[in-house]
Design a protein around this motif. Sequence first.
Motif, PDB file in Angstrom:
ATOM      1  N   GLU A  85      -3.119  14.096  -2.576  1.00 26.44           N
ATOM      2  CA  GLU A  85      -4.422  13.437  -2.709  1.00 26.44           C
ATOM      3  C   GLU A  85      -4.299  12.115  -3.458  1.00 26.44           C
ATOM      4  O   GLU A  85      -5.046  11.161  -3.182  1.00 26.44           O
ATOM      5  N   ALA A  86      -3.354  12.031  -4.407  1.00 20.21           N
ATOM      6  CA  ALA A  86      -3.153  10.772  -5.130  1.00 20.21           C
ATOM      7  C   ALA A  86      -2.678   9.679  -4.183  1.00 20.21           C
ATOM      8  O   ALA A  86      -3.151   8.534  -4.241  1.00 20.21           O
ATOM      9  N   ALA A  87      -1.743  10.025  -3.307  1.00 14.38           N
ATOM     10  CA  ALA A  87      -1.266   9.046  -2.324  1.00 14.38           C
ATOM     11  C   ALA A  87      -2.345   8.730  -1.296  1.00 14.38           C
ATOM     12  O   ALA A  87      -2.552   7.562  -0.927  1.00 14.38           O
ATOM     13  N   ARG A  88      -3.041   9.745  -0.865  1.00 18.29           N
ATOM     14  CA  ARG A  88      -4.073   9.542   0.147  1.00 18.29           C
ATOM     15  C   ARG A  88      -5.163   8.605  -0.364  1.00 18.29           C
ATOM     16  O   ARG A  88      -5.669   7.760   0.402  1.00 18.29           O
TER      17      ARG A  88
ATOM     18  N   VAL B 140       0.838  -1.207   0.000  1.00 16.79           N
ATOM     19  CA  VAL B 140       0.000   0.000   0.000  1.00 16.79           C
ATOM     20  C   VAL B 140       0.870   1.254   0.000  1.00 16.79           C
ATOM     21  O   VAL B 140       0.642   2.192  -0.783  1.00 16.79           O
ATOM     22  N   VAL B 141       1.865   1.278   0.881  1.00 18.45           N
ATOM     23  CA  VAL B 141       2.726   2.463   0.994  1.00 18.45           C
ATOM     24  C   VAL B 141       3.527   2.668  -0.292  1.00 18.45           C
ATOM     25  O   VAL B 141       3.681   3.800  -0.769  1.00 18.45           O
TER      26      VAL B 141
ATOM     27  N   ALA C 147       1.991   6.676  -6.743  1.00 12.65           N
ATOM     28  CA  ALA C 147       0.911   7.547  -7.203  1.00 12.65           C
ATOM     29  C   ALA C 147       1.268   9.009  -7.019  1.00 12.65           C
ATOM     30  O   ALA C 147       0.992   9.850  -7.879  1.00 12.65           O
ATOM     31  N   ALA C 148       1.894   9.330  -5.882  1.00 13.30           N
ATOM     32  CA  ALA C 148       2.304  10.713  -5.639  1.00 13.30           C
ATOM     33  C   ALA C 148       3.338  11.147  -6.668  1.00 13.30           C
ATOM     34  O   ALA C 148       3.230  12.243  -7.249  1.00 13.30           O
TER      35      ALA C 148
ATOM     36  N   LEU D  16       2.446  14.369   6.802  1.00 15.01           N
ATOM     37  CA  LEU D  16       2.258  14.761   5.416  1.00 15.01           C
ATOM     38  C   LEU D  16       2.856  13.756   4.437  1.00 15.01           C
ATOM     39  O   LEU D  16       3.640  12.889   4.800  1.00 15.01           O
ATOM     40  N   THR D  17       2.481  13.921   3.153  1.00 14.79           N
ATOM     41  CA  THR D  17       2.913  13.004   2.098  1.00 14.79           C
ATOM     42  C   THR D  17       4.308  13.338   1.592  1.00 14.79           C
ATOM     43  O   THR D  17       5.014  12.463   1.077  1.00 14.79           O
ATOM     44  N   GLY D  18       4.747  14.575   1.721  1.00 13.23           N
ATOM     45  CA  GLY D  18       6.069  14.952   1.238  1.00 13.23           C
ATOM     46  C   GLY D  18       6.340  16.416   1.488  1.00 13.23           C
ATOM     47  O   GLY D  18       5.469  17.170   1.944  1.00 13.23           O
ATOM     48  N   TYR D  19       7.563  16.831   1.147  1.00 17.41           N
ATOM     49  CA  TYR D  19       7.970  18.213   1.409  1.00 17.41           C
ATOM     50  C   TYR D  19       9.216  18.524   0.597  1.00 17.41           C
ATOM     51  O   TYR D  19       9.934  17.630   0.135  1.00 17.41           O
TER      52      TYR D  19
END
Length: 384
Positions: free
Chosen positions: A292-295, A269-270, A276-277, A310-313
């Motif tokens: 949102e793509a990862a979420r 999943v991860v 996707a992100a 968060l998904t990234g930075y």
Amino acid sequence: MSKSDFPPEEFADRLARLRQAMSAAALDWLLVFHPVSIHWLTGSDAKSYQAFQCLIVPVAPAPTVMFTRRSEEAEFHDDALVGTLATWGGPDPEDPLAAFERLVGRLGLHEGRVGMEVPAYYLHPHHYLKIKALLGRALVGEPSQLVHDLKLRKSPREIAFIRTAAAIADRTVETLAGALRPGRSELEVAAEIFHTMLAAGGGQPATPLNLVSGPRAAFSHGAPTERRLCLGDTGNAEYCVPYRRYSVTIGRQFSIGPPSPRLRALHDVVRRAGDAAIAAIRPGVAATVPHEAARAIIAEAGLDAARVHLTGYGVAPAFPPATAEPVQLFAGSPYRLDTGMVLSVCPPVFITAERLGVRLVDNVLVTDTGAERLCTAARDLIVV
């Protein structure tokens, strides 16, 4: 890093761009406190962020003024590009704000419009309040992201440094995989990672290394301990790898012995969320889009509540205690992605009740056509 890492023309261009931004914001002066901002504008690598320091930038084509403690005088003189160097302290204690007040008076800041960075870590609240009182009506704004936003798009030389950091990060992943075995402590594994990082030419990381295993596997930012790896453990390592302050972050999941079906499912999943992100990253899109793509991938698996941050930075360059730039892949982010940005992509899943967490961290360069993954280390679950 020092002033010799970039040609003088690149520093001059950075200062010119800052002065344009100051002019657009109707500022005559900018007080710069963040060590990353000072580093980007002057090349300074000094530890002076531990005490009061300030780079004073005039919008007019006059010399910048670096105000720092006297113990850093030689380093700023030799390794930084500053117009004028003013110091406080020395063999006897001195209140830096008293010396700063005298400097402000000599420069005439009270007669202009002053903006001030207010960074999260590097300006003591008492100093902040004293500066506000000192400047009074002359302080017209706190544009804390003014410099940071200018440096989000990396120059070719900055990208070259980041590619070197990514190559070193690949070597540390090989070291991690080779160091994992039952009976070894988390600290011993971490020591081998640090040895590879430094021996390959990397610098000291701006953030502590995270390495957890076994019952600590749900700690999303746990430091390595004396705990020894056991058959059946899962765990993850995540850390910053710098080259001349320009950093990437890398993170991988491991299993000591055959992984459980649950671990394999979570890792899948991860990994798909990260893919996707990355696939959604391209110039012009809102920073919320890859998030949102990862979420969506994580939520579809019923794990939305297990997204712990968060998904990234944005990354690079960095000083302790943080690596992140203001652009974030998160709901509500006001930023849009642009060519030349460097992002860490790290959609995590950590489940406290199961004492289980999975993290994969990769770095991408935003290109004209999408995203280029900078580290080539395999993203598979490391099975020992």
